[in-house]
Motif scaffolding. Sequence first.
Motif, mmCIF file in Angstrom:
data_model
loop_
_atom_site.group_PDB
_atom_site.id
_atom_site.type_symbol
_atom_site.label_atom_id
_atom_site.label_comp_id
_atom_site.label_asym_id
_atom_site.label_seq_id
_atom_site.Cartn_x
_atom_site.Cartn_y
_atom_site.Cartn_z
ATOM 1 N N PRO A 74 6.963 11.826 6.058
ATOM 2 C CA PRO A 74 6.105 12.945 6.448
ATOM 3 C C PRO A 74 4.635 12.702 6.110
ATOM 4 N N LEU A 75 4.371 12.074 4.953
ATOM 5 C CA LEU A 75 2.986 11.893 4.525
ATOM 6 C C LEU A 75 2.229 10.919 5.425
ATOM 7 N N THR A 76 2.878 9.845 5.875
ATOM 8 C CA THR A 76 2.168 8.920 6.764
ATOM 9 C C THR A 76 1.862 9.578 8.104
ATOM 10 N N GLN B 274 -1.783 17.554 1.411
ATOM 11 C CA GLN B 274 -1.923 18.064 0.047
ATOM 12 C C GLN B 274 -0.631 18.734 -0.409
ATOM 13 N N LEU B 275 -0.023 19.511 0.483
ATOM 14 C CA LEU B 275 1.249 20.168 0.161
ATOM 15 C C LEU B 275 2.336 19.142 -0.130
ATOM 16 N N LEU B 276 2.429 18.119 0.696
ATOM 17 C CA LEU B 276 3.453 17.090 0.510
ATOM 18 C C LEU B 276 3.259 16.348 -0.809
ATOM 19 N N ILE B 277 2.007 16.060 -1.139
ATOM 20 C CA ILE B 277 1.715 15.369 -2.402
ATOM 21 C C ILE B 277 2.083 16.260 -3.583
ATOM 22 N N GLU B 278 1.749 17.544 -3.484
ATOM 23 C CA GLU B 278 2.093 18.491 -4.551
ATOM 24 C C GLU B 278 3.600 18.585 -4.753
ATOM 25 N N ARG B 279 4.353 18.371 -3.666
ATOM 26 C CA ARG B 279 5.814 18.468 -3.741
ATOM 27 C C ARG B 279 6.473 17.121 -4.039
ATOM 28 N N GLY B 280 5.674 16.129 -4.398
ATOM 29 C CA GLY B 280 6.257 14.883 -4.883
ATOM 30 C C GLY B 280 6.243 13.708 -3.934
ATOM 31 N N ALA B 281 5.523 13.792 -2.823
ATOM 32 C CA ALA B 281 5.459 12.652 -1.908
ATOM 33 C C ALA B 281 4.830 11.452 -2.611
ATOM 34 N N GLN C 156 13.802 16.845 1.249
ATOM 35 C CA GLN C 156 13.280 15.729 0.471
ATOM 36 C C GLN C 156 12.064 15.131 1.175
ATOM 37 N N VAL C 157 10.991 14.941 0.430
ATOM 38 C CA VAL C 157 9.807 14.328 1.025
ATOM 39 C C VAL C 157 10.006 12.832 1.211
ATOM 40 N N THR C 158 11.003 12.278 0.526
ATOM 41 C CA THR C 158 11.303 10.851 0.627
ATOM 42 C C THR C 158 12.802 10.672 0.777
ATOM 43 N N MET C 159 13.203 9.821 1.720
ATOM 44 C CA MET C 159 14.610 9.453 1.849
ATOM 45 C C MET C 159 14.694 7.947 2.040
ATOM 46 N N THR C 160 15.565 7.310 1.281
ATOM 47 C CA THR C 160 15.618 5.847 1.283
ATOM 48 C C THR C 160 16.092 5.274 2.610
ATOM 49 N N ASN C 161 16.829 6.060 3.397
ATOM 50 C CA ASN C 161 17.355 5.536 4.660
ATOM 51 C C ASN C 161 16.510 5.953 5.859
ATOM 52 N N SER C 162 15.283 6.415 5.595
ATOM 53 C CA SER C 162 14.406 6.839 6.684
ATOM 54 C C SER C 162 13.299 5.814 6.883
#
Length: 234
Positions: free
Chosen positions: A129-131, A143-150, A119-125
């Motif tokens: 990765p993007l920052t 760019q990869l992270l954004i393409e995968r929904g970041a 998951q590119v995003t986790m609520t408890n983290s």
Amino acid sequence: GCASGHEEVVRVLLDSGADVEDHNKYGFTPLMEAASAGHIHVAKVLLEHKNDINTRSNKFQKTPLTLACFIEPAEMLRLLLETDTNQEYKSYEMHAALIAASINGHMEVARLLLDSGAQVTMTNSSETPLTFAASRNLVNLAQLLIERGANIEEVNGDGYTPLMQAALQNNEEMIVLLLSEGADVNAFRNRETKETALVMAENSCLEIADLLIKAEADNEFFISLMEEGYFDFV
């Protein structure tokens, strides 16, 4: 034997009753040592003997999965991802590994993790990765992270968006990418401290500030802060 990659020595020791979960002075199990060194054949032997992939190191709480993300090519990581384990644990560890891959700019590792369901995003983290990618100017990874929904506006534990991180580090290429993807140039980190990406670029080269202003950063707000003595822009 695990750290140095001596597969047959490891097999003999295990067949003689060596504790597969023994921790060394650094708090690493044999599987952690093999994972961090990229010794895939040793890791296979250890997994045959039921070395627990869920075990954490005594210090820093590292796991075989997170340690493997520092190694490219990603065959060790692929092996561990294919190992049956608790799904909730696996989801958390894959996200932690994705953050580590973002810190180190390992595209192959990041892509494998994402393909495996990280998951590119986790609520408890508290980190994203993007920052991390933005702060290190890893444009292809971002760019990869954004393409995968970041989420391009997601903040880390310190309240920084990816654009703010890029502005802090004078990462012009990253700023161009994030703006092209619709990043909010006027987002506040904290309304009380009045911090925006433009404010965070106070010590940047003028090209960075100009780039943000052309992207419709609130220049009047920025000037008002200068008049209030908020900072001296150079």
